[in-house]
Design an enzyme around this catalytic site. Structure first.
Site: not given
Ligand code: HXC
Length: 257
Positions: A65, A108, A111, A131
């Site tokens: 998400a 998400g 999911e 998360e």
């Molecule tokens: C918003 C995101 C994002 C996310 C990545 N980006 N994941 N933006 N929400 N979930 C954005 C980054 O901010 C960045 O933007 C660009 O995408 C590239 O990401 P990087 O981190 O620079 O890439 P990388 O170093 O290759 O790392 C990849 C990654 C990392 C390991 C996937 O991005 C990451 O850990 N993402 C978050 C994963 C996460 O926690 N997911 C769960 C979310 S909570 P900029 O602008 O900086 O270039 C969830 C709850 C669901 O899903 C519940 C139901 C709704």
């Protein structure tokens, strides 16, 4: 129909939706979920389509998400707005849907893939429910569907440590139906969807409903449901055609009736 955050294509009987927010690794924001709902609803109503495919890019199916969209929400915003209920559009589909996953399927994203009927993964796929590292927990069914798919031990491991699981481990654990080399993922998913779309649609939809019933009921109830559904399919022209084609040693021509 043109969309901003997804791309839509039709390949024979397969309706493909590709998540497309490359700047954010396909992070799932409200707009994307809205567009996904619109596209899938259109495919559900489209008689040409017998099976959906949901995919992302080579680098990410979806990295979760959209954290930037969620970060400032209060409890009241989240609870009263109930933004996750919109995601149910995938789980509610009646036609089969295949997830084709390459790269990150996190939070998400994982999911959403698990809401699909089965997952075909490329060797580069990474699944996780990270998360916990954000101070929250999965919210779109992750703790429930992951546990049912891979069991308590591994689901706890992923949900508590936030570690990622590669494609090979995910296949071994039962999360993923098939793993293929990255360059074959698209073709494999479309081919699988076209095979499903070539079946009798009432039979395919009934098979999906019956397998899903295994999650929602006891074995005795599930078996009873299956038997009733099996008998009901004898009311279709496609059952007559399918069995006649077998006996006559030819390919069936299903009419979805
Ligand atoms: C918003 C995101 C994002 C996310 C990545 N980006 N994941 N933006 N929400 N979930 C954005 C980054 O901010 C960045 O933007 C660009 O995408 C590239 O990401 P990087 O981190 O620079 O890439 P990388 O170093 O290759 O790392 C990849 C990654 C990392 C390991 C996937 O991005 C990451 O850990 N993402 C978050 C994963 C996460 O926690 N997911 C769960 C979310 S909570 P900029 O602008 O900086 O270039 C969830 C709850 C669901 O899903 C519940 C139901 C709704």
């Amino acid at each position: 129909m043109s969309y901003e955050t997804i791309q839509v294509e039709i390949h024979g009987g397969a309706g493909l939706v590709r998540l497309h927010r490359p700047e954010a690794l396909n992070a799932l924001n409200a707009r994307l979920i809205d567009e996904l709902d619109q596209a899938l609803t259109a495919f559900e109503a489209d008689e040409r389509i017998g099976c959906h495919v949901l995919t992302g890019s080579e680098k990410a199916f979806a990295a979760g998400a959209d954290i930037k969209e969620m970060q400032a929400k209060s409890f009241a915003d989240a609870y009263l707005g109930d933004f996750i209920s919109r995601w149910e559009c995938v789980a509610r589909l009646r036609k089969p849907i295949i997830a084709a996953v390459s790269g990150y399927a996190l939070g998400g994203g994982c999911e959403l893939a698990m809401m699909c009927d089965f997952i075909i993964a490329s060797e580069t796929a990474q699944f996780g429910q990270p998360e916990i590292k954000l101070g929250v927990i999965p919210g779109a069914g992750g703790t429930q569907r992951l546990t049912r798919a891979i069991g308590k031990a591994k689901a706890m491991d992923l949900c508590l440590t936030g570690r990622f699981m590669g494609a090979e481990e995910a296949e071994r654990a039962g999360l993923v139906a098939r793993v293929v080399p990255e360059e074959q993922l698209f073709a494999e998913a479309i081919k699988a969807a076209q095979i499903v779309a070539g079946m009798s649609l009432p039979a395919a939809m009934t098979a999906k409903e019956a397998v899903d019933r295994a999650y929602e009921s006891t074995l005795a109830e599930g078996v009873k449901f299956e038997r009733r559904a099996f008998y009901a399919l004898f009311a279709t022209e496609d059952q007559k055609e399918g069995m006649a084609a077998f006996i006559e040693k030819r390919r069936p021509k299903f009419k979805n009736r």
